[in-house]
Design a protein around this motif. Sequence first.
Motif, PDB file in Angstrom:
ATOM      1  N   PHE A  28      28.672  -5.652  18.838  1.00 19.85           N
ATOM      2  CA  PHE A  28      29.820  -6.134  18.064  1.00 19.85           C
ATOM      3  C   PHE A  28      30.795  -4.999  17.766  1.00 19.85           C
ATOM      4  O   PHE A  28      32.012  -5.182  17.864  1.00 19.85           O
ATOM      5  N   LEU A  29      30.281  -3.829  17.430  1.00 17.79           N
ATOM      6  CA  LEU A  29      31.153  -2.683  17.173  1.00 17.79           C
ATOM      7  C   LEU A  29      31.876  -2.279  18.459  1.00 17.79           C
ATOM      8  O   LEU A  29      33.089  -2.008  18.435  1.00 17.79           O
ATOM      9  N   ALA A  30      31.164  -2.263  19.569  1.00 13.80           N
ATOM     10  CA  ALA A  30      31.794  -1.919  20.854  1.00 13.80           C
ATOM     11  C   ALA A  30      32.911  -2.904  21.188  1.00 13.80           C
ATOM     12  O   ALA A  30      33.982  -2.503  21.680  1.00 13.80           O
ATOM     13  N   ALA A  31      32.699  -4.174  20.918  1.00  8.88           N
ATOM     14  CA  ALA A  31      33.734  -5.177  21.193  1.00  8.88           C
ATOM     15  C   ALA A  31      34.960  -4.941  20.317  1.00  8.88           C
ATOM     16  O   ALA A  31      36.104  -5.087  20.787  1.00  8.88           O
ATOM     17  N   GLN A  32      34.755  -4.565  19.074  1.00  8.22           N
ATOM     18  CA  GLN A  32      35.893  -4.280  18.184  1.00  8.22           C
ATOM     19  C   GLN A  32      36.640  -3.030  18.651  1.00  8.22           C
ATOM     20  O   GLN A  32      37.878  -2.998  18.637  1.00  8.22           O
ATOM     21  N   ARG A  33      35.902  -2.011  19.066  1.00  9.81           N
ATOM     22  CA  ARG A  33      36.556  -0.804  19.579  1.00  9.81           C
ATOM     23  C   ARG A  33      37.369  -1.123  20.836  1.00  9.81           C
ATOM     24  O   ARG A  33      38.489  -0.634  21.004  1.00  9.81           O
ATOM     25  N   THR A  34      36.787  -1.933  21.713  1.00  6.33           N
ATOM     26  CA  THR A  34      37.481  -2.316  22.942  1.00  6.33           C
ATOM     27  C   THR A  34      38.743  -3.102  22.631  1.00  6.33           C
ATOM     28  O   THR A  34      39.772  -2.946  23.307  1.00  6.33           O
ATOM     29  N   THR A  35      38.694  -3.934  21.603  1.00  5.00           N
ATOM     30  CA  THR A  35      39.882  -4.687  21.202  1.00  5.00           C
ATOM     31  C   THR A  35      41.010  -3.740  20.822  1.00  5.00           C
ATOM     32  O   THR A  35      42.159  -3.937  21.230  1.00  5.00           O
ATOM     33  N   LEU A  36      40.688  -2.698  20.048  1.00  8.51           N
ATOM     34  CA  LEU A  36      41.727  -1.723  19.689  1.00  8.51           C
ATOM     35  C   LEU A  36      42.321  -1.100  20.951  1.00  8.51           C
ATOM     36  O   LEU A  36      43.548  -1.004  21.084  1.00  8.51           O
ATOM     37  N   GLU A  37      41.470  -0.682  21.877  1.00  3.57           N
ATOM     38  CA  GLU A  37      41.975  -0.086  23.119  1.00  3.57           C
ATOM     39  C   GLU A  37      42.852  -1.063  23.891  1.00  3.57           C
ATOM     40  O   GLU A  37      43.910  -0.683  24.399  1.00  3.57           O
ATOM     41  N   LEU A  38      42.413  -2.309  23.974  1.00  3.02           N
ATOM     42  CA  LEU A  38      43.195  -3.311  24.697  1.00  3.02           C
ATOM     43  C   LEU A  38      44.572  -3.503  24.078  1.00  3.02           C
ATOM     44  O   LEU A  38      45.570  -3.645  24.798  1.00  3.02           O
ATOM     45  N   TRP A  63      24.233  -0.579   7.058  1.00  2.00           N
ATOM     46  CA  TRP A  63      25.447  -0.811   6.269  1.00  2.00           C
ATOM     47  C   TRP A  63      26.654  -0.186   6.961  1.00  2.00           C
ATOM     48  O   TRP A  63      27.730  -0.804   7.035  1.00  2.00           O
ATOM     49  N   VAL A  64      26.509   1.033   7.476  1.00  2.00           N
ATOM     50  CA  VAL A  64      27.629   1.710   8.139  1.00  2.00           C
ATOM     51  C   VAL A  64      28.080   0.918   9.367  1.00  2.00           C
ATOM     52  O   VAL A  64      29.277   0.730   9.578  1.00  2.00           O
ATOM     53  N   LEU A  65      27.137   0.431  10.161  1.00  2.00           N
ATOM     54  CA  LEU A  65      27.519  -0.351  11.340  1.00  2.00           C
ATOM     55  C   LEU A  65      28.266  -1.624  10.937  1.00  2.00           C
ATOM     56  O   LEU A  65      29.303  -1.968  11.529  1.00  2.00           O
ATOM     57  N   ILE A  66      27.772  -2.312   9.922  1.00  2.00           N
ATOM     58  CA  ILE A  66      28.455  -3.522   9.455  1.00  2.00           C
ATOM     59  C   ILE A  66      29.836  -3.163   8.911  1.00  2.00           C
ATOM     60  O   ILE A  66      30.828  -3.841   9.208  1.00  2.00           O
ATOM     61  N   HIS A  67      29.915  -2.084   8.147  1.00  2.85           N
ATOM     62  CA  HIS A  67      31.208  -1.659   7.609  1.00  2.85           C
ATOM     63  C   HIS A  67      32.175  -1.284   8.731  1.00  2.85           C
ATOM     64  O   HIS A  67      33.376  -1.619   8.662  1.00  2.85           O
ATOM     65  N   MET A  68      31.694  -0.624   9.768  1.00  3.28           N
ATOM     66  CA  MET A  68      32.577  -0.239  10.875  1.00  3.28           C
ATOM     67  C   MET A  68      33.097  -1.474  11.611  1.00  3.28           C
ATOM     68  O   MET A  68      34.270  -1.519  12.001  1.00  3.28           O
ATOM     69  N   ILE A  69      32.253  -2.475  11.792  1.00  2.00           N
ATOM     70  CA  ILE A  69      32.711  -3.729  12.410  1.00  2.00           C
ATOM     71  C   ILE A  69      33.801  -4.343  11.547  1.00  2.00           C
ATOM     72  O   ILE A  69      34.843  -4.771  12.044  1.00  2.00           O
ATOM     73  N   GLU A  70      33.572  -4.361  10.239  1.00  2.00           N
ATOM     74  CA  GLU A  70      34.550  -4.885   9.285  1.00  2.00           C
ATOM     75  C   GLU A  70      35.860  -4.085   9.350  1.00  2.00           C
ATOM     76  O   GLU A  70      36.951  -4.653   9.370  1.00  2.00           O
ATOM     77  N   GLU A  71      35.746  -2.767   9.378  1.00  2.00           N
ATOM     78  CA  GLU A  71      36.921  -1.884   9.399  1.00  2.00           C
ATOM     79  C   GLU A  71      37.765  -2.130  10.648  1.00  2.00           C
ATOM     80  O   GLU A  71      38.987  -2.271  10.585  1.00  2.00           O
ATOM     81  N   TYR A  72      37.101  -2.173  11.807  1.00  2.00           N
ATOM     82  CA  TYR A  72      37.836  -2.430  13.049  1.00  2.00           C
ATOM     83  C   TYR A  72      38.436  -3.833  13.057  1.00  2.00           C
ATOM     84  O   TYR A  72      39.580  -4.013  13.482  1.00  2.00           O
ATOM     85  N   ALA A  73      37.681  -4.826  12.600  1.00  2.00           N
ATOM     86  CA  ALA A  73      38.193  -6.201  12.610  1.00  2.00           C
ATOM     87  C   ALA A  73      39.461  -6.296  11.771  1.00  2.00           C
ATOM     88  O   ALA A  73      40.450  -6.929  12.174  1.00  2.00           O
ATOM     89  N   ARG A  74      39.435  -5.670  10.613  1.00  2.00           N
ATOM     90  CA  ARG A  74      40.617  -5.681   9.740  1.00  2.00           C
ATOM     91  C   ARG A  74      41.805  -5.032  10.436  1.00  2.00           C
ATOM     92  O   ARG A  74      42.911  -5.582  10.479  1.00  2.00           O
ATOM     93  N   HIS A  75      41.582  -3.857  10.995  1.00  2.00           N
ATOM     94  CA  HIS A  75      42.688  -3.144  11.630  1.00  2.00           C
ATOM     95  C   HIS A  75      43.098  -3.768  12.961  1.00  2.00           C
ATOM     96  O   HIS A  75      44.254  -3.628  13.371  1.00  2.00           O
ATOM     97  N   ASN A  76      42.183  -4.461  13.625  1.00  2.00           N
ATOM     98  CA  ASN A  76      42.586  -5.163  14.847  1.00  2.00           C
ATOM     99  C   ASN A  76      43.527  -6.315  14.530  1.00  2.00           C
ATOM    100  O   ASN A  76      44.377  -6.666  15.353  1.00  2.00           O
ATOM    101  N   GLY A  77      43.419  -6.878  13.344  1.00  2.00           N
ATOM    102  CA  GLY A  77      44.407  -7.864  12.911  1.00  2.00           C
ATOM    103  C   GLY A  77      45.781  -7.229  12.777  1.00  2.00           C
ATOM    104  O   GLY A  77      46.799  -7.807  13.177  1.00  2.00           O
TER     105      GLY A  77
END
Length: 183
Positions: free
Chosen positions: A35-45, A154-168
């Motif tokens: 899930f974190l990798a997918a969020q990171r990839t979204t930012l790159e895309l 917790w850090v992994l969940i927070h990072m997914i949350e952080e990327y999801a927010r910023h990907n918006g």
Amino acid sequence: MTGGRRRAELFVEEERDGRLAARTTGDERLMLVDFLAAQRTTLELKCTGLDAELAQRSVAPSTLSLLGLVRHLADVERRWFRRVLAGEEAPPLYGSDSDPDHDFDGAVPEPAVIAAAWQAWRTEVAFADRFVADAPGLDMEGDDGWRGTVSLRWVLIHMIEEYARHNGHADLLRERIDGAIGV
């Protein structure tokens, strides 16, 4: 006008979109990593095909830019994985007490600044990926001055949350730059 595309369509063709490979069952660590990798990839895309436009503050009055998001997320990765979990002395790359928003404010359309931001982000992501792969388990802990004791989970969940927010944010910024839309 969106040219006949729905916002819910993929940003790129399905064959080129690695985000769809995330596991839907199985080991918790692997699912969180996917899930974190997918969020990171979204930012790159969302940044694909742009150069100087990455620094545009395209949703006034906000000072956010895609480049600022890349710089910000490099520092977020660094903070949680290097400083908090690994216990390294790793000062922020961009922000400081006197200039806490330099990650965004220093995102200028200069090729060297853009290249350095991507290099920093990729370096921090690579460190985080190695750290997570080598960690003894999701319950391992680190100490943070803001949140107290935190687990790798917790850090992994927070990072997914952080990327999801910023990907918006990235969705809105990219659409304003060139009209490109999609998940």
